[in-house]
Design a protein around this motif. Sequence first.
Motif, short mmCIF file in Angstrom:
data_model
loop_
_atom_site.label_atom_id
_atom_site.label_comp_id
_atom_site.label_asym_id
_atom_site.label_seq_id
_atom_site.Cartn_x
_atom_site.Cartn_y
_atom_site.Cartn_z
N PHE A 1 0.83 -1.20 0.00
CA PHE A 1 0.00 0.00 0.00
C PHE A 1 0.87 1.25 0.00
CE2 PHE A 1 -3.12 -2.56 2.85
CZ PHE A 1 -3.41 -3.41 1.81
N ASP A 2 1.97 1.21 0.75
CA ASP A 2 2.83 2.39 0.87
C ASP A 2 3.49 2.78 -0.44
OD1 ASP A 2 2.20 2.64 3.55
OD2 ASP A 2 4.06 1.73 4.27
N HIS A 3 3.86 1.80 -1.25
CA HIS A 3 4.53 2.17 -2.51
C HIS A 3 3.60 2.14 -3.72
CE1 HIS A 3 5.34 -2.20 -3.20
NE2 HIS A 3 5.24 -1.83 -4.45
N ALA A 4 2.36 1.72 -3.52
CA ALA A 4 1.41 1.70 -4.64
C ALA A 4 1.03 3.13 -5.02
CB ALA A 4 0.16 0.92 -4.25
N ASP A 5 0.80 3.31 -6.30
CA ASP A 5 0.29 4.58 -6.80
C ASP A 5 -1.19 4.71 -6.47
OD1 ASP A 5 0.50 6.99 -8.49
OD2 ASP A 5 -0.73 5.86 -9.91
N ARG A 6 -1.88 3.57 -6.52
CA ARG A 6 -3.32 3.56 -6.28
C ARG A 6 -3.71 2.22 -5.65
NH1 ARG A 6 -8.01 5.67 -10.26
NH2 ARG A 6 -9.63 5.34 -8.73
N VAL A 7 -4.61 2.28 -4.67
CA VAL A 7 -5.18 1.07 -4.08
C VAL A 7 -6.69 1.21 -4.16
CG1 VAL A 7 -5.38 -0.40 -2.04
CG2 VAL A 7 -3.22 0.79 -2.49
N LEU A 8 -7.31 0.31 -4.91
CA LEU A 8 -8.77 0.26 -5.00
C LEU A 8 -9.27 -0.77 -4.01
CD1 LEU A 8 -9.13 0.04 -8.89
CD2 LEU A 8 -9.25 2.09 -7.47
N VAL A 9 -10.38 -0.48 -3.36
CA VAL A 9 -10.96 -1.45 -2.44
C VAL A 9 -12.40 -1.72 -2.84
CG1 VAL A 9 -9.46 -0.98 -0.46
CG2 VAL A 9 -11.51 0.38 -0.77
N ALA A 10 -12.81 -2.96 -2.66
CA ALA A 10 -14.21 -3.35 -2.83
C ALA A 10 -14.79 -3.41 -1.43
CB ALA A 10 -14.31 -4.71 -3.52
N VAL A 11 -15.83 -2.63 -1.20
CA VAL A 11 -16.43 -2.51 0.12
C VAL A 11 -17.91 -2.82 0.02
CG1 VAL A 11 -16.87 -0.92 2.04
CG2 VAL A 11 -14.75 -0.72 0.74
N ASP A 12 -18.41 -3.54 1.02
CA ASP A 12 -19.83 -3.83 1.11
C ASP A 12 -20.24 -3.67 2.56
OD1 ASP A 12 -22.44 -4.60 0.44
OD2 ASP A 12 -21.98 -6.73 0.76
N GLY A 13 -21.16 -2.78 2.82
CA GLY A 13 -21.62 -2.57 4.19
C GLY A 13 -20.52 -2.14 5.13
N GLY A 14 -19.53 -1.44 4.62
CA GLY A 14 -18.42 -0.98 5.44
C GLY A 14 -17.28 -1.98 5.58
N ALA A 15 -17.48 -3.19 5.10
CA ALA A 15 -16.43 -4.22 5.19
C ALA A 15 -15.65 -4.29 3.88
CB ALA A 15 -17.04 -5.58 5.49
N VAL A 16 -14.33 -4.33 3.98
CA VAL A 16 -13.49 -4.47 2.80
C VAL A 16 -13.49 -5.93 2.37
CG1 VAL A 16 -11.15 -4.25 1.87
CG2 VAL A 16 -12.03 -2.50 3.42
N LEU A 17 -13.92 -6.17 1.14
CA LEU A 17 -13.98 -7.53 0.60
C LEU A 17 -12.70 -7.90 -0.12
CD1 LEU A 17 -17.53 -7.38 -1.05
CD2 LEU A 17 -16.95 -7.83 1.34
N GLY A 18 -12.06 -6.89 -0.72
CA GLY A 18 -10.85 -7.13 -1.49
C GLY A 18 -10.22 -5.83 -1.91
N LEU A 19 -9.07 -5.96 -2.58
CA LEU A 19 -8.32 -4.78 -2.99
C LEU A 19 -7.51 -5.07 -4.24
CD1 LEU A 19 -4.93 -4.88 -1.96
CD2 LEU A 19 -6.34 -5.73 -0.08
#
Length: 154
Positions: free
Chosen positions: A36-54
């Motif tokens: 995450f620290d060196h990524a240019d972008r981190v996308l997250v999939a969220v449902d009901g406030g819970a992160v499902l994936g990235l």
Amino acid sequence: MGPADEAGAVAASLAADTLFAQAGVVLPPDDPREVFDHADRVLVAVDGGAVLGLAATLPLDGGVHLEQVAVHPDHGRRGVGSALLEAVCADAAAGSPRVTLTTFRDLPWNGPWYAARGFAVLPPDAWGPGLRALWEQEEPIRVRPRVAMVRPTG
């Protein structure tokens, strides 16, 4: 990814890593926050406030490089990973000719999964200097055959 998503993204990444152990692949321990620290972008999939994936990306050799896709196993096989991958490719299409990645060649949720989604093996003679350097940095996780893959965005 916002600060509120980081703990869930870490949990999803670590949980996704358990699939490798179940397949008999022993990976060196890692801290997803380093990605995450060196990524240019981190996308997250969220449902009901819970992160499902990235999905984490960085610029590389004039394109976008997919550093990681991880889906919590509790939410696997429901299209979350595919949606994240398509979001990365759509985002990349705005200014990049391709998306590259490195992955385990034979694990069903790695090389074959990406191939089914339009990625093809990228031979070493087509690698740029950034991909070569990244390949060398990945030496500790090359515990099974790995490949570099590419998908044009146009």
